[in-house]
Design an enzyme around this catalytic site. Structure first.
Site, mmCIF file in Angstrom:
data_model
loop_
_atom_site.group_PDB
_atom_site.id
_atom_site.type_symbol
_atom_site.label_atom_id
_atom_site.label_comp_id
_atom_site.label_asym_id
_atom_site.label_seq_id
_atom_site.Cartn_x
_atom_site.Cartn_y
_atom_site.Cartn_z
ATOM 1 N N SER A 255 -4.181 -1.221 1.380
ATOM 2 C CA SER A 255 -2.561 -1.242 1.218
ATOM 3 C C SER A 255 -2.200 -0.543 -0.181
ATOM 4 O O SER A 255 -3.196 -0.757 -1.201
ATOM 5 C CB SER A 255 -2.099 -2.592 1.414
ATOM 6 O OG SER A 255 -1.928 -3.402 0.191
ATOM 7 N N LYS A 256 -1.256 0.127 -0.233
ATOM 8 C CA LYS A 256 -0.994 0.568 -1.357
ATOM 9 C C LYS A 256 -0.708 -0.547 -2.698
ATOM 10 O O LYS A 256 -0.641 -0.425 -3.759
ATOM 11 C CB LYS A 256 0.346 1.566 -1.424
ATOM 12 C CG LYS A 256 0.675 2.428 -2.636
ATOM 13 C CD LYS A 256 1.724 3.520 -2.363
ATOM 14 C CE LYS A 256 2.219 4.095 -3.488
ATOM 15 N NZ LYS A 256 3.367 5.028 -3.290
ATOM 16 N N ARG A 257 0.179 -1.406 -1.979
ATOM 17 C CA ARG A 257 0.225 -2.512 -2.985
ATOM 18 C C ARG A 257 -0.947 -3.175 -3.679
ATOM 19 O O ARG A 257 -0.742 -3.676 -4.936
ATOM 20 C CB ARG A 257 1.212 -3.876 -2.139
ATOM 21 C CG ARG A 257 1.723 -4.793 -2.842
ATOM 22 C CD ARG A 257 2.612 -5.703 -1.949
ATOM 23 N NE ARG A 257 1.735 -6.176 -0.971
ATOM 24 C CZ ARG A 257 0.821 -7.118 -0.909
ATOM 25 N NH1 ARG A 257 0.733 -7.842 -2.164
ATOM 26 N NH2 ARG A 257 0.113 -7.509 0.082
#
Ligand code: GLU
Length: 504
Positions: A255-257
């Site tokens: 995930s980008k987070r």
């Protein structure tokens, strides 16, 4: 209802159906790639469908990023982009049909009612499932509630008595079975009449006459419910092929987070990846060829790809945060470097040109008077490059006289032996006197000079390399000098003496 239930499996129709709620990530790109490969292999149709029914989270920026990412990867679609919101009335129509034919019912339970049911389940430590209390309302009760303006949602009536379990034969995971008593009567239409995703997705697959749903394994949770919807609508379900997930090396979802831009396609484009190198890398995240071949041209991959060879276990994207050298999976970098090194010169030249243009290093002469020089230079320097951006960074010294000197290289190769201050102008002079500045003559100057001064040729070679390129690594020195040409080499050698003075 105009849903086409007659799916002709001989003509494959597949789709990539991203929700435009963020960036195009590697997992999405891999899903698109597998669908595209399957369509191309079977001479079928690849459809792009933007699933934008989550109005609050969908953005135009995201749509554009998805389209740009797919175009860059070369995953051309044959139909679309279709937008799911354009079909809302069809989804609603399907919900009405289900209601009228007894496969769905109105549920008037308020949020409080459901919260109470949920709390009760929690206290008994059982998973919450709507208990179906509105299933048995009489037509009169329903009518009365409507007249009293009590809001209702539409729930699918899971046929528990008639159908004990839903079974499907997934192309990747094999037989998947779900007991209907474990499936709650799920909502298909909200009280504001908007359809739920699970319904829209199934109806659109049917309207688009999708033959194979190739999607991430997280879709398995929806599949039995969607099969129930298809059955109730009298539609033959598509074939399902769920793909294993791609996880990081700690088994966490990408995930980008958590992982940052390294999971987005746009980042690879900016960093200097070749689109096909990324596709080839992605293809192997969850699929392998029969004979273990790893590098494929587009045509070869289309030929070799088969849904039946998608692995069941999750694939690992080997990414270590904070590792500057391996800023992405080392295998991805290896793929890119291999392609840069080995792809046809005509093709890599196009990328190099673009990279130089974007960095104000391009000169028109590279396409006219210096065409051959440019080709030879690209061919010479590409062997050590990992990224297209290396042509303008590491390769800058070939295209400009203004380039950086690596302080470590200067110290090691130019400043360590004090004799070099005297030697460099001397052999610069010898080089300047060469009639023909070719490999043989240049090398002879170095060898003879080393013999005469009784020093190792390596001392001179390393010094010259750093003086003309700013670095301690690069192609073979003599090739490099000939490529740069006498004038530039002699000038840079002479200038390097100032550099030595500055660093001493
Ligand atoms: N819009 C869904 C997603 O982005 C697609 C699910 C599917 O392919 O059926 O996850």
């Amino acid at each position: 209802m105009t849903i086409d239930s007659d799916r002709n499996v001989d003509s494959v129709r597949v789709r990539f159906a991203p929700s435009p709620t963020g960036y195009l990530h590697l997992g999405g790109a891999r899903t698109a790639l597998y669908n595209w490969l399957w369509a191309r292999k079977r001479g079928g149709v690849f459809i792009l469908r933007i699933e934008d029914t989550d109005v609050e989270r969908s953005t135009q920026d995201s749509v554009e990023e998805i389209l740009a990412g797919l175009k860059w990867l070369g995953l051309d679609w044959d139909e679309g982009p279709y937008f799911q919101t354009d079909n809302l009335s069809k989804h609603k129509e399907a919900a009405d049909k289900l209601l009228h034919e007894g496969h769905a019912y109105r549920c008037f339970c308020s949020k409080e009612d459901l919260d109470n049911q949920r709390k009760e389940a929690e206290s008994k430590k059982v998973a919450f499932m709507y208990d179906g209390r509105c299933r048995n309302l009489t037509p009169e009760q329903v009518q009365k509630n409507i007249e009293n303006n009590i809001l209702s949602v539409l729930r699918f009536k899971v046929p528990r008595d008639q159908v004990p379990s839903v079974t499907l034969e997934d192309v990747v995971y094999g037989k998947i079975e779900k007991r209907t008593k474990d499936i709650e009567d799920f909502v298909i239409l909200r009280s504001d009449q908007s359809p739920l995703y699970i319904l829209s997705n199934a109806v659109d697959d049917s309207l688009d006459r999708i033959t194979h749903v190739i999607r991430g394994a997280d879709g398995i949770a929806n599949t039995p419910k969607q099969i129930l919807i298809y059955n109730a609508l009298g539609i033959t379900p598509p074939t399902f092929a769920h793909m294993p997930l791609t996880l990081d090396n700690k088994k966490a979802k990408l995930s980008k987070r958590v992982h940052g831009e390294v999971v987005t396609v746009a980042y690879y484009r900016r960093k200097g990846f070749l689109p096909w190198a990324l596709c080839n890398f992605l293809a192997l995240l969850g699929w392998s060829s029969q004979d273990g071949q790893e590098f494929f041209s587009r045509e070869e991959l289309i030929e070799a790809f088969d849904l039946s060879r998608i692995n069941r276990h999750n694939s690992i994207f080997n990414y270590i945060p904070g590792d500057a050298k391996n800023w992405t999976d080392p295998k991805a970098i290896h793929f890119n470097a291999t392609y840069i090194r080995s792809m046809p010169l005509d093709e890599i030249e196009v990328y190099a040109k673009k990279e130089l243009e974007e960095n104000n290093l391009w000169d028109q002469s590279y396409e006219s008077t210096k065409k051959e020089w440019f080709r030879a230079t690209v061919d010479l320097i590409r062997t050590r490059y990992h990224l297209i951006t290396d042509f303008s960074s590491k390769g800058r010294y070939c295209f400009s006289d203004v380039f950086e000197f690596d302080p470590k290289a200067v110290k090691k190769n130019l400043c360590q032996d004090s004799k070099l201050v005297a030697y460099i102008p001397e052999f610069a002079q010898l080089l300047d006197h060469l009639q023909e500045f070719n490999l043989e003559n240049v090398e002879a100057v170095f060898r003879e000079f080393a013999l005469e001064k009784d020093v190792k040729a390596g001392l001179l070679i390393n010094a010259a390399r750093t003086a003309v390129s700013g670095s301690s690594v690069g192609p073979g020195l003599f090739e490099m000098l000939v490529m740069l040409g006498k004038e530039r080499v002699v000038a840079r050698l002479r200038d390097s003496v100032n550099l030595i003075d500055k660093h001493s």
